[in-house]
Design a protein around this motif. Sequence first.
Motif, short mmCIF file in Angstrom:
data_model
loop_
_atom_site.label_atom_id
_atom_site.label_comp_id
_atom_site.label_asym_id
_atom_site.label_seq_id
_atom_site.Cartn_x
_atom_site.Cartn_y
_atom_site.Cartn_z
N SER A 35 -7.16 -3.61 -7.76
CA SER A 35 -7.22 -3.71 -5.99
C SER A 35 -8.00 -4.62 -5.88
CB SER A 35 -8.77 -3.00 -6.21
OG SER A 35 -8.78 -3.46 -4.64
N GLY A 61 0.92 -1.25 -0.29
CA GLY A 61 -0.22 -0.43 -0.37
C GLY A 61 0.83 1.07 0.22
N SER A 80 -4.86 -0.93 4.65
CA SER A 80 -4.48 -1.75 4.15
C SER A 80 -5.30 -2.81 5.41
CB SER A 80 -3.62 -2.63 3.42
OG SER A 80 -3.31 -1.51 2.42
N GLY A 97 -2.67 -2.46 -1.96
CA GLY A 97 -3.08 -2.03 -0.93
C GLY A 97 -3.94 -0.54 -1.10
#
Length: 330
Positions: A103, A35, A130, A65
């Motif tokens: 995603s 992320g 996340s 993330g």
Amino acid sequence: MKKVILFADTGIDDAMALIYALRNPDIDLLAVVSGYGNVEREKTYRNVEYLLDLAGRSDIPVISGATRPLNGEDPVFFPDIHGEEGLGPIQPPIPEERYANRSNFSKLFRIIKEDDPNEITIVNVGRCTSLAIAWYLNPEVMADVKQTYVMGGAFLVPGNATAVAEANFYGDAIAANYVCQHVPDLTVIPLNATREALLTPEDVDLIDARTDSPLLDIVEPILDFYYEVYQELEPGIEGTPQHDLAALVATLEIPRMFTYEKREVRVQHEESYANGLSIANFRPGSTDCSGDNCVRIAVDLNRALFANHVIEVLTNQRRRRNHRQRRQKK
């Protein structure tokens, strides 16, 4: 063997945690959730894939993330600490644009469901966004995780993002508070312990002298870059704090490595001067808590034991010693 899913925002100390996981025969790295944090999500994802490729471990799935904190605001990145690309002077030869608009939390849930219940350890070394989203989206599946370790917080010690807040908790204080209040079997590894998780320039030289792979070749340039940054931030510091690596080492429960206390934890998240402040009751006379909201907090770390262990793992000394012992038994 410890089955681990690593949540990271791959800057320099995240990269060291990932390299350690890939080099440690006691860790089975199932996946990496990448992320935003030290740099943009697309760059952290790219950095993970680059490191896995250097290690010859492209079989390990990388999961996209979060791209921003739960409050929806634009994240603040730290190119002055981790470099523009997140790996100091290293320029990974992979375009970050390849990883835009992705995603795939469903892949995370599938990996957890397909494994044995209560066998997986999650280690979160970036922002908590996340991890909080995963628990919100699918608490039934996430409940099958055995335990969770989070690098974050600073209890009664100075922060590193503000005077009172550590960067991971500060970067998404809402998510950090949610995780500390709701995730079961949680261990927090804060600055109290990770500030002692130092690798000195001499340690780095030793690792570099024993390099045996392209993955280990990048340790010296990224940690030299990191050391120069820290000499500006904290003149005279003996080495570079391996914040994220410490959280991963903690999962192995090495005797005398960490000292822990148990407390209920809250994170200030109401957009005040103290945003991101980690709060627990350490007043004189306070004792370990018990119950569902109890969090295990690392309050100290054995610096020498940590450095010796990390060097041994990164340079394969432990693997070679075990191999010699097996040959002697024959």
